[in-house]
Design a protein around this motif. Sequence first.
Motif, PDB file in Angstrom:
ATOM      1  N   GLN A   5     -41.367 -13.432 145.858  1.00 29.23           N
ATOM      2  CA  GLN A   5     -40.484 -13.001 145.330  1.00 29.23           C
ATOM      3  C   GLN A   5     -40.081 -14.095 144.672  1.00 29.23           C
ATOM      4  O   GLN A   5     -40.115 -15.422 144.973  1.00 29.23           O
ATOM      5  CB  GLN A   5     -39.935 -13.108 146.971  1.00 29.23           C
ATOM      6  N   CYS A   6     -39.161 -13.897 143.751  1.00 26.29           N
ATOM      7  CA  CYS A   6     -38.560 -14.562 142.812  1.00 26.29           C
ATOM      8  C   CYS A   6     -37.060 -14.465 142.908  1.00 26.29           C
ATOM      9  O   CYS A   6     -36.607 -14.007 142.983  1.00 26.29           O
ATOM     10  CB  CYS A   6     -38.895 -14.473 141.268  1.00 26.29           C
ATOM     11  N   VAL A   7     -36.514 -15.686 142.801  1.00 19.08           N
ATOM     12  CA  VAL A   7     -35.574 -16.101 143.567  1.00 19.08           C
ATOM     13  C   VAL A   7     -34.612 -17.215 142.630  1.00 19.08           C
ATOM     14  O   VAL A   7     -35.531 -18.210 142.100  1.00 19.08           O
ATOM     15  CB  VAL A   7     -35.268 -17.129 145.115  1.00 19.08           C
ATOM     16  N   LEU A   8     -33.267 -17.311 142.182  1.00 22.38           N
ATOM     17  CA  LEU A   8     -33.080 -17.188 141.278  1.00 22.38           C
ATOM     18  C   LEU A   8     -31.241 -17.186 142.239  1.00 22.38           C
ATOM     19  O   LEU A   8     -30.731 -16.847 142.989  1.00 22.38           O
ATOM     20  CB  LEU A   8     -31.983 -16.508 139.770  1.00 22.38           C
ATOM     21  N   VAL A   9     -31.520 -19.412 142.308  1.00 24.88           N
ATOM     22  CA  VAL A   9     -30.314 -20.242 142.435  1.00 24.88           C
ATOM     23  C   VAL A   9     -29.278 -20.928 141.809  1.00 24.88           C
ATOM     24  O   VAL A   9     -30.203 -21.947 140.990  1.00 24.88           O
ATOM     25  CB  VAL A   9     -30.691 -20.938 143.899  1.00 24.88           C
ATOM     26  N   VAL A  12     -26.092 -26.000 140.601  1.00 25.86           N
ATOM     27  CA  VAL A  12     -27.171 -27.624 140.811  1.00 25.86           C
ATOM     28  C   VAL A  12     -26.898 -28.755 142.138  1.00 25.86           C
ATOM     29  O   VAL A  12     -26.526 -29.779 142.281  1.00 25.86           O
ATOM     30  CB  VAL A  12     -27.431 -28.338 139.493  1.00 25.86           C
ATOM     31  N   GLY A  13     -24.999 -28.353 142.712  1.00 28.33           N
ATOM     32  CA  GLY A  13     -24.091 -28.870 143.498  1.00 28.33           C
ATOM     33  C   GLY A  13     -25.636 -29.449 145.050  1.00 28.33           C
ATOM     34  O   GLY A  13     -26.287 -28.143 145.367  1.00 28.33           O
ATOM     35  N   GLU A  14     -24.676 -29.515 146.125  1.00 34.74           N
ATOM     36  CA  GLU A  14     -25.000 -29.905 147.181  1.00 34.74           C
ATOM     37  C   GLU A  14     -25.108 -28.558 147.486  1.00 34.74           C
ATOM     38  O   GLU A  14     -26.838 -28.597 148.527  1.00 34.74           O
ATOM     39  CB  GLU A  14     -23.833 -30.389 148.297  1.00 34.74           C
ATOM     40  N   ARG A  15     -24.885 -27.726 147.572  1.00 36.63           N
ATOM     41  CA  ARG A  15     -25.207 -26.564 148.483  1.00 36.63           C
ATOM     42  C   ARG A  15     -25.975 -26.175 147.329  1.00 36.63           C
ATOM     43  O   ARG A  15     -27.497 -24.979 147.901  1.00 36.63           O
ATOM     44  CB  ARG A  15     -23.015 -25.296 148.713  1.00 36.63           C
ATOM     45  N   ALA A  16     -26.476 -24.785 146.315  1.00 34.17           N
ATOM     46  CA  ALA A  16     -27.580 -25.034 145.315  1.00 34.17           C
ATOM     47  C   ALA A  16     -28.869 -26.013 145.856  1.00 34.17           C
ATOM     48  O   ALA A  16     -29.921 -25.196 145.734  1.00 34.17           O
ATOM     49  CB  ALA A  16     -26.723 -24.217 144.557  1.00 34.17           C
ATOM     50  N   SER A  17     -28.723 -27.282 145.663  1.00 32.45           N
ATOM     51  CA  SER A  17     -29.866 -27.643 146.168  1.00 32.45           C
ATOM     52  C   SER A  17     -30.144 -27.547 147.260  1.00 32.45           C
ATOM     53  O   SER A  17     -31.088 -27.801 147.528  1.00 32.45           O
ATOM     54  CB  SER A  17     -29.125 -29.273 145.231  1.00 32.45           C
ATOM     55  N   ILE A 101     -30.816 -12.816 144.202  1.00 33.02           N
ATOM     56  CA  ILE A 101     -30.058 -14.080 143.585  1.00 33.02           C
ATOM     57  C   ILE A 101     -28.976 -14.445 144.261  1.00 33.02           C
ATOM     58  O   ILE A 101     -28.382 -13.526 144.536  1.00 33.02           O
ATOM     59  CB  ILE A 101     -29.459 -13.201 141.890  1.00 33.02           C
ATOM     60  N   ILE A 102     -28.580 -16.207 144.466  1.00 32.59           N
ATOM     61  CA  ILE A 102     -27.942 -16.524 144.960  1.00 32.59           C
ATOM     62  C   ILE A 102     -27.037 -17.606 144.212  1.00 32.59           C
ATOM     63  O   ILE A 102     -27.618 -17.942 143.867  1.00 32.59           O
ATOM     64  CB  ILE A 102     -28.877 -17.780 145.972  1.00 32.59           C
ATOM     65  N   ALA A 103     -25.562 -16.566 145.011  1.00 32.20           N
ATOM     66  CA  ALA A 103     -24.134 -18.086 143.607  1.00 32.20           C
ATOM     67  C   ALA A 103     -24.273 -19.272 145.145  1.00 32.20           C
ATOM     68  O   ALA A 103     -23.742 -18.784 145.853  1.00 32.20           O
ATOM     69  CB  ALA A 103     -24.094 -17.018 143.271  1.00 32.20           C
TER      70      ALA A 103
END
Length: 272
Positions: A5-9, A12-17, A101-103
């Motif tokens: 699976q291809c995942v886009l996050v 670039v802050g603490e949670r996303a990182s 896709i994750i925000a």
Amino acid sequence: MNKEQCVLVCGVGERASAVARRLIGEGYATVLHQERPPRALRRRMCYADAWFDGIATLGGVEARRADRPTEFLCGMQTRQFLPLLLRPLEEVVERWPWDVIIAAPDHDGRPARSLANLAELTIGVGSGFVAGTDCDLVIATDGLDPGAVLRAGDSPPSRRGADRLALDYWDVIAVAEGELAARKTIGDRVEAEEILGFLGEEPVRAPVAGRISGLARPEQLALPGAPIAEIATSERAPVVGVADRNKLIARGVSFAVEMEAGGWTPVSIGSR
């Protein structure tokens, strides 16, 4: 579990990182996205510096700005680093068939745009998202159960028991406009009233004693009243690496992705 699976996050802050670091570590083809220059202060706890410097490392996992398609594809195929895309989200979504896709913004609040229908599975991290409206699933960040999975109709968790580590950080506020010329680095110990750097000719002093946990980028213009540095006043407050709460949040995201891929229904807390 489908690790192809291809995942886009997004972020670039603490949670996303923390989320991206966990997912690539589990074998998913994971990519970061940040369209605008980030203003993260805790730069040794996230991938924000990769936006400016082209590369950043968090807990032994590297993120690299993917300015060329070959860099993007190399990261996707090898899983040896996290590619970071700077193009507009609409373009990024249109050009690649993302499965997930994750925000994951660091500050809860209404998202800039809905994730609905952008991918087979969309996940919003934080109380600013509404499952079934902005995205398919929401990952809780507040209360006693960070990382809990919420589906449409679930009630958000109580904010009771919020992370008390937030009380162990002290913001340093800009009193004038300018670029911070730091004389210290993240991790340094400072005493109260010690000079951290300068805004023009104006000295920036530590309001309390502790360790420097955050500093603004030198090329970013500071605005009066905005934080430009941060001091950790407690020894238990991390200044480097992934914080425990963000590890739990990342684990919740990973669990949701795995269960959805396997056709299972993730545990939700709203009906308890």
